[in-house]
Each structure stands twice: as C-alpha cells, then as structure tokens.
Design a protein around this motif. Structure first.
Motif: not given
Ligand SMILES: NC(=O)c1ccc[n+]([C@@H]2O[C@H](COP(=O)([O-])OP(=O)(O)OC[C@H]3O[C@@H](n4cnc5c(N)ncnc54)[C@H](OP(=O)(O)O)[C@@H]3O)[C@@H](O)[C@H]2O)c1
Length: 268
Positions: A9-14, A31-35, A84-87, A136-138, A153-155, A179-184
C-alpha cells in the motif's frame, strides 16, 4: 462497509487502490515495509473522511502478517477483503544466473500472497463470507525476456488463484485475479521513454487508468481482469508462433545486465 487488508500500500498501484477503496467507505488495513509512507497515506485517507490503519510489515514473514491481521481486526473489525498486491522484482539474467535472487522474487510475489491468504482465509471461511484479490501480471501469461523469476512467480500466482477459486466454490469466498500489463507510475523523464535511452514499454497505461479498472473489477468481484487487451493479445499470439519464432521475436527485448552493481528494477 467492510474491512480490506491491502498489501503493497505504500506506493504505486497499491497506494492508489487504497485511496479508491477508502473513498468507497471501506476501512483500510494498509501493509508494506515502509511505515512512514503508510502513515502519510493514513492521514490522507482520514482527511478525506475515510478510515485506515498502518501496519508496517514484510509479507514474506508469515508470523508478522498474522500479527498484522490480529491488529487490524482488533482495531477495525473482521477483514472481509484481501488485496494481495505487494510484489515486483529484479530482472533475471542468464549470465550469472542467481538462484538466490530468483528465490527472493518468488518469496515476494508468490509466497507473500500465500502468507496473506493464510492470514485472512480462516476467518473468512468461518464467517462464510470474504473476497481474495491478488495483483498478478500479464508477465504471468508466458515467460518474458529477462523476467524468468518474475514470470514464474506471476504464472504461479495465476494458478494459485485459479485453484483457490475452484476449492472455495460454494464457501462464500470470492476470488479475483488482476492482470495488468505495463503501468506507468510517473510521467516519463526527459531523455527517457520513447525518445530516450530507455526503451518505451509496449502498451503502457497510466496509473489512475489502471487502478480505476482494477477498482471496478474488485467491487464487481470479477473472476479476472486482463488489460490492456492489446498487450494480452500480443502476448497470447507469441505463444502460437511455430518453430521457435517466439524466441527469435522476443530475444534481446528484455533488460540488459547493467555494468554497475545496482541493477535497474523491472515491472510488468
Ligand atoms: N507497474 C507495473 O507495470 C505493473 C504491471 C503488472 C503488475 N504489477 C504488479 O502490481 C503490484 C504493485 O506494483 P507497483 O507497480 O505499484 O510497484 P511499487 O510501486 O514498487 O509497489 C510495490 C509495493 O509492494 C510493497 N512491497 C515490496 N516488497 C514488500 C514486502 N516484502 N513486504 C511488504 N510489502 C512489500 C512496496 O512497499 P515497501 O517497499 O514499502 O514494502 C510497495 O508498496 C505488484 O504486485 C506488481 O508486480 C505492476
């Protein structure tokens, strides 16, 4: 309204999804690591009239996740939805193939989701009501260049969610795979993207467009959301190519191994 536990939840999609679901009236356990990033999101959600709780925790640590769930339920009530979005993950290179790095990507994207499911599922089954969502992811649709660990992992995650959907049929717990593709995540910096040294990612979509679609699929409890269609079709077509043409087409299109010690992060 229900209580949603959202990881990553700390950044990006979450972070964007958390804002959206909170605006719908869901109490958010974040939930995320960076409080500190979670704390700032809690303030943002509360200022907008919502309810949220920061639970700094690593999803690869199943005991820490179980404790986070206990705190969430004590404070907000039973968790009715998991997102469950952390990844994410580093690229995999064939030169110097590193199985420890491979394991770390599997731990985060696959075991992290299993840990999250393990934390919330008993309560959902006992209540006969719940919703499991995973990002997940494409890239999980086939092995992509320089993404051996991430694609694996995503498969695996796609199959995990499929199996859960079958096994949870008739038990009151819905399952959704996004299952998104590339997200800016940011506007392209000058000198990068289409005209710069970094290759533009095909069919990349904007963050808010992506999370609006994901929000809609979550609220509708859809089985699966695959987008953008153009990239899903392109990836599907590569699987149909005969005579190893897919490898010829995709070879060299992944990330290059950087000369410096710090490899760039990869996302799809
Ligand atoms: N962006 C894309 O193009 C794209 C495309 C398809 C799928 N996705 C998927 O979308 C999801 C979100 O990705 P995003 O693009 O938003 O990237 P992101 O901004 O890097 O977000 C990843 C999130 O996961 C958290 N995280 C990483 N390791 C963790 C751990 N060990 N424990 C708890 N939290 C953890 C990070 O927070 P902390 O570092 O604070 O823990 C952050 O909140 C991921 O599953 C990614 O695989 C992304």
């Amino acid at each position: 309204m229900g209580v949603t536990l959202l990881t990553g939840a700390s950044t990006g999609i979450g972070r964007s999804l958390a804002r959206r679901l909170a605006a719908r009236g869901e109490a958010m356990a974040l939930v995320a690591r960076r409080g500190e990033l979670l704390d700032s999101l809690v303030i943002e959600i509360e200022q907008a009239g919502g309810q949220a709780l920061a639970l700094p925790c690593d999803v690869t640590d199943r005991d820490a996740l179980a404790r986070a769930l206990a705190s969430a339920e004590a404070e907000l009530g039973p968790v009715t939805r998991l997102v469950a979005n952390a990844g994410g993950g580093e690229p995999t290179f064939v030169d110097g193939f590193d199985s420890a790095a491979f394991e770390a990507v599997i731990q985060l994207n696959l075991i992290g989701v299993a840990n999250s499911v393990a934390a919330v599922l008993p309560g959902m089954l006992a209540r006969g009501d719940g919703h499991l969502v995973a990002t997940g992811s494409l890239a999980g649709r086939r092995g992509l260049p320089s993404a051996a660990a991430y694609s694996a992992a995503k498969g695996g995650l796609a199959n995990l969610m499929d199996s859960l959907r079958i096994d949870l049929r008739g038990r009151g717990v819905a399952v959704t795979l996004l299952m998104p593709g590339f997200v800016r995540k940011h506007e392209p910096k000058p000198g990068r993207g289409k005209t710069g040294r970094r290759r533009s990612k095909p069919f990349r979509v904007d963050l808010e467009y992506a999370t609006a679609r994901m929000e809609k699929a979550i609220l509708a409890r859809r089985r699966q959301l695959v987008f953008p269609l153009s990239l899903a079709v392109a990836i599907g077509l590569t699987r149909l190519l005969p005579f190893g043409l897919d490898a010829r087409l995709l070879a060299g299109r992944g990330r290059r191994r950087p000369a410096a010690a710090q490899p760039p992060r990869t996302r799809l």
